[in-house]
Design a protein around this motif. Structure first.
Motif, PDB file in Angstrom:
ATOM      1  N   LYS A 189       8.712 -17.765  13.074  1.00 53.30           N
ATOM      2  CA  LYS A 189       9.706 -16.934  13.759  1.00 53.30           C
ATOM      3  C   LYS A 189      10.341 -15.998  12.752  1.00 53.30           C
ATOM      4  N   THR A 190      10.324 -14.709  13.054  1.00 54.79           N
ATOM      5  CA  THR A 190      10.946 -13.719  12.192  1.00 54.79           C
ATOM      6  C   THR A 190      12.090 -13.030  12.950  1.00 54.79           C
ATOM      7  N   ASN A 191      12.627 -11.957  12.396  1.00 55.25           N
ATOM      8  CA  ASN A 191      13.841 -11.351  12.961  1.00 55.25           C
ATOM      9  C   ASN A 191      13.619 -10.708  14.325  1.00 55.25           C
ATOM     10  N   THR A 192      12.604  -9.847  14.397  1.00 51.13           N
ATOM     11  CA  THR A 192      12.424  -9.049  15.616  1.00 51.13           C
ATOM     12  C   THR A 192      10.950  -8.864  15.961  1.00 51.13           C
ATOM     13  N   SER A 226      13.612  -2.984  19.749  1.00 54.82           N
ATOM     14  CA  SER A 226      13.601  -4.195  18.922  1.00 54.82           C
ATOM     15  C   SER A 226      14.227  -5.338  19.702  1.00 54.82           C
ATOM     16  N   CYS A 266      15.226  -9.561  19.372  1.00 58.43           N
ATOM     17  CA  CYS A 266      15.356 -10.728  18.503  1.00 58.43           C
ATOM     18  C   CYS A 266      14.664 -11.951  19.097  1.00 58.43           C
ATOM     19  N   GLU A 288      11.929  -4.214   9.682  1.00 59.74           N
ATOM     20  CA  GLU A 288      12.946  -5.071  10.314  1.00 59.74           C
ATOM     21  C   GLU A 288      12.762  -6.541   9.952  1.00 59.74           C
ATOM     22  N   ASN A 289      11.600  -6.860   9.363  1.00 54.71           N
ATOM     23  CA  ASN A 289      11.332  -8.241   8.938  1.00 54.71           C
ATOM     24  C   ASN A 289      10.950  -8.288   7.461  1.00 54.71           C
ATOM     25  N   TYR A 298      10.404 -11.224   5.092  1.00 54.52           N
ATOM     26  CA  TYR A 298       9.248 -12.098   5.324  1.00 54.52           C
ATOM     27  C   TYR A 298       7.959 -11.540   4.724  1.00 54.52           C
ATOM     28  N   MET A 347       4.581 -11.650  10.735  1.00 54.81           N
ATOM     29  CA  MET A 347       4.945 -12.920  10.100  1.00 54.81           C
ATOM     30  C   MET A 347       4.160 -13.083   8.800  1.00 54.81           C
TER      31      MET A 347
END
Length: 337
Positions: free
Chosen positions: A12-15, A31, A33, A105-106, A109, A147
């Motif tokens: 699981k990442t931010n968006t 985007s 979440c 946005e991630n 990661y 991811m």
């Protein structure tokens, strides 16, 4: 994040990035979440399998720059798959913009350069909107997720053994095998899981018409080395791999000849090196192919040492991706923060 223990699995990442196609146009990229979505239970993607997807990677380079590898090729391939299904797909600019946005946005990661890992990007298009009639969906959802990942199957330094599929086929002649759509993978997943439980890294498929010619592995293309030749199957049932295309170019750059043709199964015994190639695995060297039905094993090269050409091509390709080798073909797109 424990970068040393990354696997090819969901994180699981931010968006995620989404856009909805309706009434002939795409909505602005959005985007979200939450990576759960709400669609009709009667969407064609759920009961008719109307869905296409892609896979590409972003890398943190030796110079600190973020490189996205050949995204326009993935955009073209997604459109080809979507056109085959009769659903809408984003244009190249929208596709690449969504990929760049999901990376930024991630960004936390994206693995550090020294771990030699990458960020996997999964764009997909699914048919949505309630229907039971057999028509192409008029609505679609475009989603891009990202991811961190490690190796999908094995390592460049550990030649693998694979299982030859003789009791089932992955794709039919003139069927959907050359398109990156969910159904092609669904047909091979269970066999792949079963093979891994038996100690195999992958499953090698033959042409479904005669079972005489090599097609591809369950989730990657097949290539072989003999002398100064890079050999890969020419089949209408094989996915046009961007990784394989890149390796062919690098092989040609190094002076090798390229043979894209039908490859008979019994040629396995004549090859000096064999590899599986694709976005997820890059190159997986193969030293043994087991044909259980006919109680025969094909041995290729040294089971403990990766072949010289496979290793060279792997280092050359990953060197470009990580910014260690000059990108003569301008394959990498630099993503600005």
């Amino acid at each position: 994040m424990n970068w040393e223990k990354l696997t090819f699995s969901y994180t699981k990442t931010n968006t995620i990035i989404c856009s909805h196609y309706k009434d002939g146009e795409w909505s602005p990229l959005e985007s979200r979440c939450d990576d759960s979505i709400s669609i009709s239970a009667l969407s064609a993607s759920l009961h008719y399998g109307i869905q296409a997807f892609e896979g590409l990677k972003a890398y943190r380079g030796k110079d600190g720059k973020i490189r996205l590898f050949r995204p326009f090729e993935n955009a073209k391939r997604l459109r080809r798959s979507a056109d085959y299904l009769g659903i809408a797909s984003p244009n190249q600019e929208m596709f690449v913009e969504a990929c760049k946005r999901v990376i930024l946005e991630n960004i936390e990661y994206l693995p550090p350069y020294e771990y030699r890992a990458s960020m996997y990007i999964r764009p997909l298009v699914i048919g949505v909107g309630a229907q039971i009639d057999l028509v192409c969906p008029q609505e679609a959802l475009f989603i891009v997720a990202a991811m961190p990942i490690g190796s999908f199957a094995g390592s460049i330094n550990r030649p693998a053994k694979v299982l030859l599929a003789q009791d089932h086929d992955r794709a039919a002649p003139l069927g959907s095998g050359s398109y990156k759509i969910g159904g092609n993978y669904a047909a091979a997943i269970y066999a792949g899981v079963k093979a891994k439980k038996e100690g195999y890294s992958s499953v090698l498929y033959l042409d479904s018409a005669k079972h005489e010619y090599i097609d591809e592995f369950s989730s990657s293309n097949f290539f072989a080395i003999r002398g100064d030749s890079y050999i890969t199957p020419d089949s209408e049932s094989v996915l046009p791999s961007i990784t394989n295309s890149s390796l062919m170019q690098l092989a040609k750059d190094s002076g090798m000849s390229i043979e894209r043709r039908r490859v008979k199964l019994d040629e396995l015994e004549t090859f000096e090196e064999v590899g599986a190639c694709g976005t997820a695995i890059v190159i997986l060297p193969v030293s043994r192919v087991d044909d259980k039905m006919n109680k025969k094993s094909y041995i290729i090269g040294d089971p403990d040492i990766t072949g010289e050409r496979c290793l060279y091509l792997y280092k050359r390709l990953t060197g470009i991706q990580f910014g260690e080798v000059r990108d003569f073909h301008n394959w990498c797109l630099i993503v600005e923060k």
